[in-house]
Structure formats: C-alpha cells, structure tokens
Design an enzyme around this catalytic site. Sequence first.
Site, PDB file in Angstrom:
ATOM      1  N   TYR A  54       0.829  -1.220   0.000  1.00  0.00           N
ATOM      2  CA  TYR A  54       0.000   0.000   0.000  1.00  0.00           C
ATOM      3  C   TYR A  54       0.862   1.269   0.000  1.00  0.00           C
ATOM      4  CZ  TYR A  54      -4.167  -2.760   0.136  1.00  0.00           C
ATOM      5  OH  TYR A  54      -5.162  -3.645  -0.223  1.00  0.00           O
ATOM      6  N   GLN A  92     -15.734   2.380  -5.836  1.00  0.00           N
ATOM      7  CA  GLN A  92     -15.019   1.258  -5.216  1.00  0.00           C
ATOM      8  C   GLN A  92     -13.552   1.617  -5.084  1.00  0.00           C
ATOM      9  OE1 GLN A  92     -16.354  -2.724  -7.126  1.00  0.00           O
ATOM     10  NE2 GLN A  92     -17.063  -1.142  -8.521  1.00  0.00           N
ATOM     11  N   ASP A  95      -8.666   5.643  -4.406  1.00  0.00           N
ATOM     12  CA  ASP A  95      -7.962   6.886  -4.748  1.00  0.00           C
ATOM     13  C   ASP A  95      -8.856   8.101  -4.468  1.00  0.00           C
ATOM     14  OD1 ASP A  95      -9.473   7.763  -7.186  1.00  0.00           O
ATOM     15  OD2 ASP A  95      -8.674   5.922  -8.068  1.00  0.00           O
ATOM     16  N   HIS A 110     -14.970   1.032  -0.577  1.00  0.00           N
ATOM     17  CA  HIS A 110     -13.816   0.176  -0.258  1.00  0.00           C
ATOM     18  C   HIS A 110     -12.697   0.953   0.445  1.00  0.00           C
ATOM     19  CE1 HIS A 110     -15.150  -2.958  -3.526  1.00  0.00           C
ATOM     20  NE2 HIS A 110     -15.875  -3.010  -2.426  1.00  0.00           N
ATOM     21  N   GLY A 177     -16.337   1.642 -15.506  1.00  0.00           N
ATOM     22  CA  GLY A 177     -14.990   1.119 -15.287  1.00  0.00           C
ATOM     23  C   GLY A 177     -14.878   0.074 -14.205  1.00  0.00           C
ATOM     24  N   THR A 178     -15.860  -0.819 -14.137  1.00  0.00           N
ATOM     25  CA  THR A 178     -15.779  -1.890 -13.141  1.00  0.00           C
ATOM     26  C   THR A 178     -16.100  -3.224 -13.795  1.00  0.00           C
ATOM     27  OG1 THR A 178     -16.631  -2.743 -11.034  1.00  0.00           O
ATOM     28  CG2 THR A 178     -18.132  -1.340 -12.305  1.00  0.00           C
ATOM     29  N   SER A 179     -15.357  -4.273 -13.386  1.00  0.00           N
ATOM     30  CA  SER A 179     -15.533  -5.591 -13.998  1.00  0.00           C
ATOM     31  C   SER A 179     -16.793  -6.287 -13.492  1.00  0.00           C
ATOM     32  CB  SER A 179     -14.313  -6.467 -13.695  1.00  0.00           C
ATOM     33  OG  SER A 179     -14.160  -6.620 -12.296  1.00  0.00           O
ATOM     34  N   LEU A 204     -14.558  -0.518 -20.793  1.00  0.00           N
ATOM     35  CA  LEU A 204     -13.732  -0.834 -21.957  1.00  0.00           C
ATOM     36  C   LEU A 204     -14.287  -2.037 -22.711  1.00  0.00           C
ATOM     37  CD1 LEU A 204     -11.198   0.414 -23.104  1.00  0.00           C
ATOM     38  CD2 LEU A 204      -9.836  -1.115 -21.672  1.00  0.00           C
TER      39      LEU A 204
HETATM   40  C1  BJW Z   1     -11.696   0.624 -18.374  1.00  0.00           C
HETATM   41  C2  BJW Z   1     -10.535   1.281 -18.696  1.00  0.00           C
HETATM   42  C3  BJW Z   1     -10.699   2.538 -19.242  1.00  0.00           C
HETATM   43  C4  BJW Z   1      -9.944  -0.555 -17.913  1.00  0.00           C
HETATM   44  N1  BJW Z   1     -11.918   3.036 -19.426  1.00  0.00           N
HETATM   45  N2  BJW Z   1     -12.902   1.118 -18.566  1.00  0.00           N
HETATM   46  C5  BJW Z   1     -21.730 -12.335  -2.894  1.00  0.00           C
HETATM   47  C6  BJW Z   1     -22.281 -11.376  -2.059  1.00  0.00           C
HETATM   48  C7  BJW Z   1     -21.487 -10.709  -1.126  1.00  0.00           C
HETATM   49  C8  BJW Z   1     -20.131 -11.008  -1.015  1.00  0.00           C
HETATM   50  C9  BJW Z   1     -19.571 -11.966  -1.830  1.00  0.00           C
HETATM   51  C10 BJW Z   1     -20.370 -12.618  -2.764  1.00  0.00           C
HETATM   52  N3  BJW Z   1     -19.583 -13.484  -3.443  1.00  0.00           N
HETATM   53  C11 BJW Z   1     -18.320 -13.388  -2.969  1.00  0.00           C
HETATM   54  C12 BJW Z   1     -18.265 -12.474  -1.987  1.00  0.00           C
HETATM   55  C13 BJW Z   1     -17.013 -12.119  -1.213  1.00  0.00           C
HETATM   56  C14 BJW Z   1     -16.099 -11.073  -1.810  1.00  0.00           C
HETATM   57  C15 BJW Z   1     -16.123 -11.132  -3.336  1.00  0.00           C
HETATM   58  O1  BJW Z   1     -16.824 -10.414  -4.012  1.00  0.00           O
HETATM   59  N4  BJW Z   1     -15.311 -11.971  -3.929  1.00  0.00           N
HETATM   60  C16 BJW Z   1     -15.286 -12.082  -5.397  1.00  0.00           C
HETATM   61  C17 BJW Z   1     -13.869 -11.875  -5.892  1.00  0.00           C
HETATM   62  C18 BJW Z   1     -15.945 -13.357  -5.798  1.00  0.00           C
HETATM   63  N5  BJW Z   1     -16.470  -9.762  -1.326  1.00  0.00           N
HETATM   64  C19 BJW Z   1     -16.001  -9.294  -0.170  1.00  0.00           C
HETATM   65  O2  BJW Z   1     -15.259  -9.942   0.538  1.00  0.00           O
HETATM   66  C20 BJW Z   1     -16.481  -7.918   0.236  1.00  0.00           C
HETATM   67  N6  BJW Z   1     -17.043  -7.959   1.547  1.00  0.00           N
HETATM   68  C21 BJW Z   1     -18.146  -8.641   1.836  1.00  0.00           C
HETATM   69  O3  BJW Z   1     -18.716  -9.302   0.990  1.00  0.00           O
HETATM   70  O4  BJW Z   1     -18.613  -8.501   3.126  1.00  0.00           O
HETATM   71  C22 BJW Z   1     -19.811  -9.226   3.512  1.00  0.00           C
HETATM   72  C23 BJW Z   1     -21.074  -8.618   2.959  1.00  0.00           C
HETATM   73  C24 BJW Z   1     -22.046  -9.446   2.412  1.00  0.00           C
HETATM   74  C25 BJW Z   1     -23.225  -8.915   1.904  1.00  0.00           C
HETATM   75  C26 BJW Z   1     -23.459  -7.546   1.960  1.00  0.00           C
HETATM   76  C27 BJW Z   1     -22.507  -6.727   2.508  1.00  0.00           C
HETATM   77  C28 BJW Z   1     -21.307  -7.265   2.979  1.00  0.00           C
HETATM   78  C29 BJW Z   1     -15.308  -6.937   0.318  1.00  0.00           C
HETATM   79  C30 BJW Z   1     -14.684  -6.702  -1.022  1.00  0.00           C
HETATM   80  C31 BJW Z   1     -13.461  -5.796  -0.859  1.00  0.00           C
HETATM   81  C32 BJW Z   1     -12.761  -5.580  -2.180  1.00  0.00           C
HETATM   82  N7  BJW Z   1     -11.491  -5.003  -1.950  1.00  0.00           N
HETATM   83  C33 BJW Z   1     -10.688  -4.601  -3.092  1.00  0.00           C
HETATM   84  C34 BJW Z   1      -9.333  -4.082  -2.571  1.00  0.00           C
HETATM   85  C35 BJW Z   1      -9.504  -2.693  -1.925  1.00  0.00           C
HETATM   86  C36 BJW Z   1      -8.209  -2.126  -1.481  1.00  0.00           C
HETATM   87  C37 BJW Z   1      -7.201  -2.049  -2.614  1.00  0.00           C
HETATM   88  O5  BJW Z   1      -7.414  -1.314  -3.597  1.00  0.00           O
HETATM   89  O6  BJW Z   1      -6.180  -2.734  -2.513  1.00  0.00           O
HETATM   90  O7  BJW Z   1     -11.355  -3.593  -3.842  1.00  0.00           O
HETATM   91  S1  BJW Z   1     -10.434  -5.921  -4.299  1.00  0.00           S
HETATM   92  C38 BJW Z   1     -10.500  -4.858  -5.700  1.00  0.00           C
HETATM   93  O8  BJW Z   1     -11.643  -5.230  -6.510  1.00  0.00           O
HETATM   94  C39 BJW Z   1     -10.770  -3.438  -5.164  1.00  0.00           C
HETATM   95  C40 BJW Z   1     -11.792  -2.947  -6.139  1.00  0.00           C
HETATM   96  O9  BJW Z   1     -12.537  -1.873  -5.589  1.00  0.00           O
HETATM   97  C41 BJW Z   1     -12.608  -4.175  -6.436  1.00  0.00           C
HETATM   98  C42 BJW Z   1     -13.395  -4.087  -7.720  1.00  0.00           C
HETATM   99  O10 BJW Z   1     -12.543  -4.017  -8.823  1.00  0.00           O
HETATM  100  P1  BJW Z   1     -12.944  -3.103 -10.065  1.00  0.00           P
HETATM  101  O11 BJW Z   1     -12.984  -1.698  -9.680  1.00  0.00           O
HETATM  102  O12 BJW Z   1     -14.153  -3.658 -10.714  1.00  0.00           O
HETATM  103  O13 BJW Z   1     -11.627  -3.285 -10.998  1.00  0.00           O
HETATM  104  P2  BJW Z   1     -11.309  -4.420 -12.066  1.00  0.00           P
HETATM  105  O14 BJW Z   1      -9.851  -4.347 -12.326  1.00  0.00           O
HETATM  106  O15 BJW Z   1     -11.861  -5.735 -11.677  1.00  0.00           O
HETATM  107  O16 BJW Z   1     -12.109  -3.953 -13.380  1.00  0.00           O
HETATM  108  C43 BJW Z   1     -11.767  -2.774 -14.080  1.00  0.00           C
HETATM  109  C44 BJW Z   1     -12.669  -2.657 -15.295  1.00  0.00           C
HETATM  110  O17 BJW Z   1     -12.358  -1.422 -15.937  1.00  0.00           O
HETATM  111  C45 BJW Z   1     -12.449  -3.776 -16.325  1.00  0.00           C
HETATM  112  O18 BJW Z   1     -13.696  -4.323 -16.721  1.00  0.00           O
HETATM  113  C46 BJW Z   1     -11.775  -3.062 -17.505  1.00  0.00           C
HETATM  114  O19 BJW Z   1     -12.187  -3.557 -18.782  1.00  0.00           O
HETATM  115  C47 BJW Z   1     -12.233  -1.636 -17.327  1.00  0.00           C
HETATM  116  N8  BJW Z   1     -11.303  -0.655 -17.831  1.00  0.00           N
HETATM  117  N9  BJW Z   1      -9.452   0.443 -18.364  1.00  0.00           N
HETATM  118  C48 BJW Z   1     -12.992   2.248 -19.080  1.00  0.00           C
HETATM  119  N10 BJW Z   1      -9.601   3.279 -19.604  1.00  0.00           N
END
Ligand code: BJW
Length: 237
Positions: A54, A92, A95, A110, A177-179, A204
């Site tokens: 981090y 999410q 930054d 997040h 911009g989220t997957s 994207l």
């Molecule tokens: C462009 C581009 C350009 C590129 N222009 N586009 C079902 C229900 C509830 C929970 C779960 C569930 N199933 C599983 C879970 C557990 C888990 C989870 O989801 N796991 C999956 C991996 C399966 N979730 C958790 O543990 C969460 N907590 C939780 O569930 O608590 C219990 C609860 C239950 C019910 C209700 C409430 C609570 C916590 C999740 C924490 C995620 N943490 C992170 C790290 C944060 C710190 C750090 O940054 O290090 O968060 S992981 C990472 O992924 C980060 C992001 O915010 C998150 C999402 O990623 P994001 O933003 O979508 O990025 P990418 O890279 O995946 O996608 C980018 C997209 O942009 C792509 O599609 C590109 O094509 C596109 N792109 N360039 C436009 N120029």
Amino acid sequence: MRIFVITGAGISAESGLGTFRKNDGTGIWARFDPMKLATPEAFARDPAEVHAFYNARRRNLIAAEPNMAHFALAQLETILAGRGGQLTLVTQNIDDLHERAGSQRVSHMHGELLKARCTACEGVISWREDLGLHDRCSACGRQGTLRPHVVWFGEMPLQIDAICAALNDVDLFVAIGTSGSVYPAAGLVSEARAQGIRTCEINLEPSDNADRFDESRYGLASKEVPAWADEVLRGET
Ligand code: BJW
C-alpha cells in the site's frame, strides 16, 4: 434527473493507476496475490509486506492526476444540482481522484488510501506518508496499531446501508470502469433493476454482469464518460 453512479478501477486507469483484473495478465491481482495482501488474515500474518504494497500504491496515487472522466462527473454533479437534480457518486476506488476533479460528495465503499485506521481505537486519520509498524495513532497514542483504511476481502464495505438506500430514489443507475466481479458492489445493478431503474454500463469491454444493463457504451472512460454526460445534460438520454 437523479442519477446513481458507481465507479471502479477503470475510471482511474488512464490516470496511471492500475486495474485489478486484466485479460493480458498485467492487472494488480495477476502480479500480486490478493490473499497475501488484501485480507485481514494477510495483514495479521505479515503486516510489513501489506504496508509495503500500500505504501507503493500511495506514492503512485499522490503523483497521479484526475482525467476527463473524473472531471465530467464533477461537472455533471454541479449542473444537475443547479437544475434540481442529483448525482450520487459511489466509488469502489481507494484513490481521491474524484475529489481532486471537484466532486463534492463521494462515498468510498472500499475505503481511502490516503487515510489510516487504528485497530485499537478505530480512529481514522489522514495519511499521505509511508505507513509502518513504527507509526503512532494520533488519536490514542498507541504505536504499531495503524492499518490502511481500505476494505479487504471478507470485510464489510463502508456505508453499505446508505448506498443501498440512495438507490431508492433515482431515475438512472450507471456503472463505470468496473468488472462487476466483486460483491456486494457488483450486485447493485440487480437491486436497481428490481426497482425498475434504467441501467447503463460504461466500460472498456463487457463486464461480468453486462447482461444486467439496459444500455452499454464500450470505450475509454476519458472519451465515453464526457460524451455520455453531455447527452444527459442535453436531455438526450
Ligand atoms: C476501463 C478502462 C478505461 C480498464 N476506461 N474502462 C456475494 C455477495 C457478497 C459477497 C460476496 C459474494 N460473493 C463473494 C463475496 C465475497 C467477496 C467477493 O466479491 N469476492 C469475489 C472476488 C468473488 N467480497 C467481499 O469480501 C467484500 N465484503 C463482503 O462481501 O462482506 C460481507 C457482505 C455481504 C453482503 C453484503 C454486505 C457485505 C469486500 C470486497 C473488498 C474488495 N477489496 C478490493 C481491494 C480494496 C483495497 C485495494 O485497492 O487494494 O477492492 S479488491 C478490488 O476489486 C478493489 C476494487 O474496488 C474491487 C473491484 O474491482 P474493479 O474496480 O471492478 O476493478 P477491475 O480491475 O476488476 O475492473 C476494471 C474494469 O475497468 C475492467 O472491466 C476493464 O475492462 C475496465 N477498464 N481500463 C474504461 N480506460
């Protein structure tokens, strides 16, 4: 018009901050194991390694600048408010590029990289320097209790009740911009649909839940978001 926007790493990609999942193997989670760096268990096991991860990202963030997509959302918020509408912005991303572009109200579900949280007193403090085991919490004075103020896997996202409540009263839900692979954020589009709210994705490429959106716009956020915001303000969408 009342619009709910959720953003992800893709909106900050053109600002030089990495995304997590990429087909070409260059995403953050292809280079670094999230189970070793982004869980509370990982931090308990090896806090120095997690801090180093981090600290590097915090330094990158401080050097980065918002792009046209961040600016377009900030301008949209201001103009909609002047017309009696509202833009609810949930990110999410950990930054602060939305804030630096001028967005007034941003929910960071997040967490925020430029904050540290004390595991002893739960105090949250601004933090722009490297963070480590030698640092002291300015709220309670304890040493070695600070962690990045981010939400790791298995932890409860922040403000989730308020975020879900904000969905109740909007005309349009937009994901940018989220997957769509991390829950509960990825489930919000289904909540919106269940309430009869129109849904749009700007990305994207098709996200994991692309079939949940009524409208899709594929391309760079820096081009697609300003174009979409212009259409909203001209009343064309
Ligand atoms: C462009 C581009 C350009 C590129 N222009 N586009 C079902 C229900 C509830 C929970 C779960 C569930 N199933 C599983 C879970 C557990 C888990 C989870 O989801 N796991 C999956 C991996 C399966 N979730 C958790 O543990 C969460 N907590 C939780 O569930 O608590 C219990 C609860 C239950 C019910 C209700 C409430 C609570 C916590 C999740 C924490 C995620 N943490 C992170 C790290 C944060 C710190 C750090 O940054 O290090 O968060 S992981 C990472 O992924 C980060 C992001 O915010 C998150 C999402 O990623 P994001 O933003 O979508 O990025 P990418 O890279 O995946 O996608 C980018 C997209 O942009 C792509 O599609 C590109 O094509 C596109 N792109 N360039 C436009 N120029």
